[in-house]
Scaffold this active site. Structure first.
Site, mmCIF file in Angstrom:
data_model
loop_
_atom_site.group_PDB
_atom_site.id
_atom_site.type_symbol
_atom_site.label_atom_id
_atom_site.label_comp_id
_atom_site.label_asym_id
_atom_site.label_seq_id
_atom_site.Cartn_x
_atom_site.Cartn_y
_atom_site.Cartn_z
ATOM 1 N NE ARG A 212 44.464 41.942 30.057
ATOM 2 C CZ ARG A 212 44.206 41.030 29.010
ATOM 3 N NH1 ARG A 212 43.022 41.281 28.209
ATOM 4 N NH2 ARG A 212 44.744 40.042 28.713
ATOM 5 C CG LEU A 213 50.683 43.364 32.977
ATOM 6 C CD1 LEU A 213 51.370 42.266 33.674
ATOM 7 C CD2 LEU A 213 51.542 44.535 33.818
#
Ligand SMILES: Cc1cc2nc3c(=O)[nH]c(=O)nc-3n(C[C@H](O)[C@H](O)[C@H](O)COP(=O)(O)O)c2cc1C
Length: 233
Positions: A212-213
């Protein structure tokens, strides 16, 4: 011993090297770094992250890559190497070294520095940026007391960062230093050795997230107070 017959890593091997960020975090919510985590200041969070890395068995969890600026060439250029964080307080991070070393001379010419802690096992890094100053002789002396005899002799024997013609010359320097202090129980602090305090004006916490970011939170410390911002990964 390094394995000499090991195949060298190819570009494809290097490109394929990736780990699952955050797999070793104590709890999954440890990846949810946000602005509130530095509400109590940057220092407790950095201390906690160092302690968590130590808890995980990370070697030298207090190691940080220290970048200084060299002004001796035609243009300023960065120089980086690893040192150990030996003190941590709301004022800053402290490390010890030879004041006449390359880094010592660079800091004398330009006191700005950046120190980066990285703990890949926790998918974390912290960047501490600001101005350095020498710590007092009392602070250095207090830390020196904790240094074992070998480390004290080494500090005296090495003209850190200067060229040396051979390993034998280094060993000779150590033997001479050992003989010189043979009758001295409490080897004193060399006049060319001591601590620096890096007082941050900026501290960035980076937490990798699984697929994920990633989370980046930066605290900017000014005379008027601290502002906290999230940065894009
Ligand atoms: C894990 C690790 C920790 C180190 N800790 C220190 C330290 O606390 N102080 C120090 O002077 N050098 C330390 N060194 C050696 C420095 O990285 C560097 O080689 C040395 O300080 C000379 O740097 P300079 O020539 O840029 O001044 C450490 C190296 C490693 C790999």
């Amino acid at each position: 011993m390094l394995m000499r017959d090991q195949e060298p890593a190819t570009a494809a091997d290097l490109a394929a090297m990736r780990v699952d960020y955050g797999a070793h975090l104590p709890e999954p919510e440890e990846a949810d770094l946000d602005e509130s985590w530095v509400a109590g200041g940057w220092e407790p969070l950095l201390r906690r992250w160092i302690e968590q890395a130590r808890g995980l068995g990370v070697a030298e969890p207090n190691a940080m890559v220290l970048a200084t600026v060299s002004l001796t060439g035609p243009a300023p250029r960065p120089v980086a190497r690893t040192v150990l964080c030996k003190g941590l307080s709301p004022e800053g991070v402290t490390f010890y070294t030879n004041y006449d070393s390359a880094k010592g001379n660079q800091l004398a010419a330009d006191p700005y520095a950046a120190a980066s802690f990285v703990w890949p096992a926790l998918a974390r890094q912290v960047h501490v940026r600001g101005v350095t100053e020498r710590v007092s002789a009392e602070v250095t002396a207090a830390y020196w007391q904790a240094r074992p005899r070998d480390a004290r002799l080494g500090a005296w024997a090495s003209q850190q960062s200067r060229p040396v013609t051979s390993r034998a010359e280094l060993d000779r320097a150590l033997a001479e230093t050992t003989a010189r202090f043979a009758d001295v129980d409490d080897i004193p602090v060399p006049p060319f050795w001591g601590g620096y305090l890096l007082r941050p004006d900026e501290v960035e916490f980076w937490q990798g997230r699984r697929g994920r970011l990633h989370n980046r939170i930066v605290a900017r410390i000014e005379a008027t107070g601290t502002t906290v911002e999230r940065l894009q990964p």
